[in-house]
Scaffold this active site. Structure first.
Site, PDB file in Angstrom:
ATOM      1  N   THR A  33       0.818  -1.207   0.000  1.00  9.41           N
ATOM      2  CA  THR A  33       0.000   0.000   0.000  1.00  9.41           C
ATOM      3  C   THR A  33       0.851   1.257   0.000  1.00  9.41           C
ATOM      4  O   THR A  33       0.448   2.292  -0.517  1.00  9.41           O
ATOM      5  CB  THR A  33      -0.913  -0.013   1.244  1.00  9.41           C
ATOM      6  OG1 THR A  33      -1.728  -1.168   1.153  1.00  9.41           O
ATOM      7  CG2 THR A  33      -1.812   1.192   1.313  1.00  9.41           C
ATOM      8  N   TYR A  46      -7.901   0.964  -4.023  1.00 15.43           N
ATOM      9  CA  TYR A  46      -6.624   1.314  -4.641  1.00 15.43           C
ATOM     10  C   TYR A  46      -5.949   0.039  -5.112  1.00 15.43           C
ATOM     11  O   TYR A  46      -6.370  -1.068  -4.770  1.00 15.43           O
ATOM     12  CB  TYR A  46      -5.714   2.035  -3.635  1.00 15.43           C
ATOM     13  CG  TYR A  46      -5.285   1.147  -2.500  1.00 15.43           C
ATOM     14  CD1 TYR A  46      -6.110   0.953  -1.405  1.00 15.43           C
ATOM     15  CD2 TYR A  46      -4.071   0.449  -2.543  1.00 15.43           C
ATOM     16  CE1 TYR A  46      -5.748   0.096  -0.372  1.00 15.43           C
ATOM     17  CE2 TYR A  46      -3.706  -0.402  -1.522  1.00 15.43           C
ATOM     18  CZ  TYR A  46      -4.547  -0.564  -0.443  1.00 15.43           C
ATOM     19  OH  TYR A  46      -4.192  -1.409   0.571  1.00 15.43           O
ATOM     20  N   SER A  79       1.289  -7.469  -0.526  1.00 18.45           N
ATOM     21  CA  SER A  79       2.041  -8.497   0.199  1.00 18.45           C
ATOM     22  C   SER A  79       1.248  -9.782   0.409  1.00 18.45           C
ATOM     23  O   SER A  79       1.792 -10.774   0.882  1.00 18.45           O
ATOM     24  CB  SER A  79       2.594  -7.959   1.517  1.00 18.45           C
ATOM     25  OG  SER A  79       1.576  -7.764   2.454  1.00 18.45           O
ATOM     26  N   THR A 112       1.577  -4.414   4.312  1.00 22.56           N
ATOM     27  CA  THR A 112       1.490  -4.723   5.742  1.00 22.56           C
ATOM     28  C   THR A 112       0.909  -6.116   6.021  1.00 22.56           C
ATOM     29  O   THR A 112       1.119  -6.657   7.099  1.00 22.56           O
ATOM     30  CB  THR A 112       0.627  -3.681   6.469  1.00 22.56           C
ATOM     31  OG1 THR A 112      -0.628  -3.578   5.809  1.00 22.56           O
ATOM     32  CG2 THR A 112       1.308  -2.342   6.499  1.00 22.56           C
ATOM     33  N   ASP A 113       0.184  -6.684   5.044  1.00 22.21           N
ATOM     34  CA  ASP A 113      -0.516  -7.948   5.314  1.00 22.21           C
ATOM     35  C   ASP A 113       0.427  -9.065   5.772  1.00 22.21           C
ATOM     36  O   ASP A 113       0.102  -9.823   6.685  1.00 22.21           O
ATOM     37  CB  ASP A 113      -1.271  -8.414   4.065  1.00 22.21           C
ATOM     38  CG  ASP A 113      -2.503  -7.555   3.774  1.00 22.21           C
ATOM     39  OD1 ASP A 113      -2.847  -6.707   4.609  1.00 22.21           O
ATOM     40  OD2 ASP A 113      -3.112  -7.741   2.698  1.00 22.21           O
ATOM     41  N   LYS A 185       0.346  -7.999  12.768  1.00 19.55           N
ATOM     42  CA  LYS A 185      -0.659  -7.022  12.314  1.00 19.55           C
ATOM     43  C   LYS A 185      -1.962  -7.285  13.063  1.00 19.55           C
ATOM     44  O   LYS A 185      -2.480  -8.405  13.038  1.00 19.55           O
ATOM     45  CB  LYS A 185      -0.856  -7.157  10.797  1.00 19.55           C
ATOM     46  CG  LYS A 185      -1.768  -6.070  10.236  1.00 19.55           C
ATOM     47  CD  LYS A 185      -1.852  -6.118   8.712  1.00 19.55           C
ATOM     48  CE  LYS A 185      -2.759  -4.999   8.211  1.00 19.55           C
ATOM     49  NZ  LYS A 185      -2.953  -5.007   6.761  1.00 19.55           N
ATOM     50  N   GLU A 306      -2.547 -29.556  27.947  1.00 20.57           N
ATOM     51  CA  GLU A 306      -3.734 -30.403  27.813  1.00 20.57           C
ATOM     52  C   GLU A 306      -3.514 -31.475  26.738  1.00 20.57           C
ATOM     53  O   GLU A 306      -4.139 -32.515  26.731  1.00 20.57           O
ATOM     54  CB  GLU A 306      -4.924 -29.515  27.430  1.00 20.57           C
ATOM     55  CG  GLU A 306      -6.215 -29.903  28.124  1.00 20.57           C
ATOM     56  CD  GLU A 306      -7.343 -28.964  27.740  1.00 20.57           C
ATOM     57  OE1 GLU A 306      -8.425 -29.473  27.455  1.00 20.57           O
ATOM     58  OE2 GLU A 306      -7.130 -27.736  27.724  1.00 20.57           O
TER      59      GLU A 306
HETATM   60  N1  GLU Z   1      -2.851  -6.010   0.746  1.00 25.48           N
HETATM   61  C1  GLU Z   1      -1.964  -4.913   0.865  1.00 25.48           C
HETATM   62  C2  GLU Z   1      -0.553  -5.388   1.156  1.00 25.48           C
HETATM   63  O1  GLU Z   1      -0.265  -6.079   2.092  1.00 25.48           O
HETATM   64  C3  GLU Z   1      -2.545  -4.038   1.836  1.00 25.48           C
HETATM   65  C4  GLU Z   1      -1.856  -3.874   3.097  1.00 25.48           C
HETATM   66  C5  GLU Z   1      -0.913  -2.732   3.126  1.00 25.48           C
HETATM   67  O2  GLU Z   1       0.101  -2.658   2.471  1.00 25.48           O
HETATM   68  O3  GLU Z   1      -1.245  -1.890   3.925  1.00 25.48           O
HETATM   69  O4  GLU Z   1       0.311  -5.087   0.370  1.00 25.48           O
END
Ligand code: GLU
Length: 349
Positions: A33, A46, A79, A112-113, A185, A306
């Site tokens: 992103t 986007y 990602s 971020t994913d 995340k 357990e």
């Molecule tokens: N799906 C995107 C990625 O991981 C969105 C998450 C991001 O970058 O904020 O590239």
């Protein structure tokens, strides 16, 4: 007069020397992103990974005062499409950069994913003292109040700071600095998307200053046995999610597929149903390494709690979440299939 000229020349020489002392930071861009482009600034839609690394650097001109920056495009993916191939490409390029003394620090821009997975993978395979810092953004570059430029500026600040040396791969996000082992995340859309649930962030970056408050005590790649080169073949390890009345069919399928390892995202303390237990017995009998992790956000999975690991032939992830347990199991399996040794990796790294 001659003296004056000499002093003048000396001043120029000193300032050139100082200018040359700026740390050299290479940005390795992978997409995400932070490089995302939307049709309008006020809508969520986007496409990730559209904007080239040169434009990302161009968006924060003041960063040139703190470091000599250059950029390279490693990939241009959201990602969710991160792959073992891109991880290998990153690791090999970083090894080359540091062994040829091309940079004093590296920043990786990343979606971020799966950022936490790339960070932990690189942390386990890169033996360098020099900083490697990963960042990204939650809002695309074209959005109102895009967080990418600030996160990139901060990540460069972290990578350029000598206090960041010897800390393994770091995640710098929303003014916090996280250890790659602990960070995850925790928000789908908010700009404070990351947390280290059991241990909190290592430090902060704010207003061009970096402060650390603690260090990770786990072994680093420097002491570790893992490494990557172009011939490294990573074993196949998959994750199976446990929930009320979950079907064990996927475990049976993976046994048939002869995968090398399975991580169970168990409930609570890494628990699973009787039906799962029967399927897992077949997997461990077939010499497939099975690791119990938990779908809980916090806490560790306790050996022989357990679930009787000794009887079942399973190992536990300690407090690694399932997606990170998979990475350690993959790398562990490049070294050993022995259950005791694999378990030992989970308690050391
Ligand atoms: N799906 C995107 C990625 O991981 C969105 C998450 C991001 O970058 O904020 O590239």
């Amino acid at each position: 007069m001659k003296k004056l000229v000499l002093v003048f020349l000396l001043c120029i020489a000193t300032s050139i020397a100082f200018a040359q002392q700026k740390p050299r930071i290479i940005i390795l861009a992978t997409g995400g992103t932070i490089a995302g482009e939307g049709k309008s600034s006020d809508r969520a839609g986007y496409t990730a990974g559209k904007i080239p690394v040169s434009d990302l650097i161009g968006s924060i001109p003041s960063v040139n005062a703190i470091a000599d920056i250059s950029g390279e495009q490693i990939s241009s993916v959201g990602s969710q499409d991160m792959s073992l191939e891109i991880w290998k490409k990153l690791a090999i390029r970083i090894n080359e950069i540091f062994s040829k003394n091309e940079a004093d620090g590296i920043v990786i821009t990343h979606g971020t994913d799966t950022q936490e997975e790339t960070a932990y993978f690189l942390d386990l395979v890169l033996p360098h003292e020099l900083p490697v810092v990963i960042t990204g953004s939650m809002r695309p570059a074209t959005a109102i109040s895009a967080d990418g430029p600030k996160n990139l500026f901060d990540a460069i600040t972290v990578a350029a700071n000598p206090k960041s040396k010897g800390r393994g791969v770091l995640v710098s996000f929303n003014e916090s600095i996280y250890d790659s082992r602990d960070v995850t995340k925790t928000s789908t859309t908010k700009v404070n998307a990351f947390r280290s649930p059991d241990s909190g962030p290592l430090g902060e970056v704010y207003d061009g200053r970096v402060e650390y408050y603690k260090s990770s005590v786990r072994e680093s790649a420097k002491e570790g046995p893992f490494g990557i080169n172009k011939n490294t073949k990573l074993p196949k390890v998959e994750i199976v999610y446990m929930y009320a009345d979950a079907s064990p069919a996927y475990i049976d399928y993976l046994v048939k597929q002869k995968v090398d390892g399975i991580v169970i995202a168990g409930v609570g303390n890494g628990n699973f149903s009787k039906a799962f237990t029967e399927a897992i017995k077949k997997a461990t009998k077939a010499n497939i390494a099975v690791c119990r992790a938990s779908r809980c956000l916090e806490g560790r999975v306790v050996l022989d709690g357990e679930t009787n690991d000794n009887e079942l032939g399973t190992v536990v992830s300690d407090n690694l979440n399932p997606q990170k347990a998979r990475i350690l199991l993959m790398l562990g399996l490049t070294k050993s299939k022995n259950k005791k040794e694999l378990q030992d990796f989970f308690f050391r790294f």
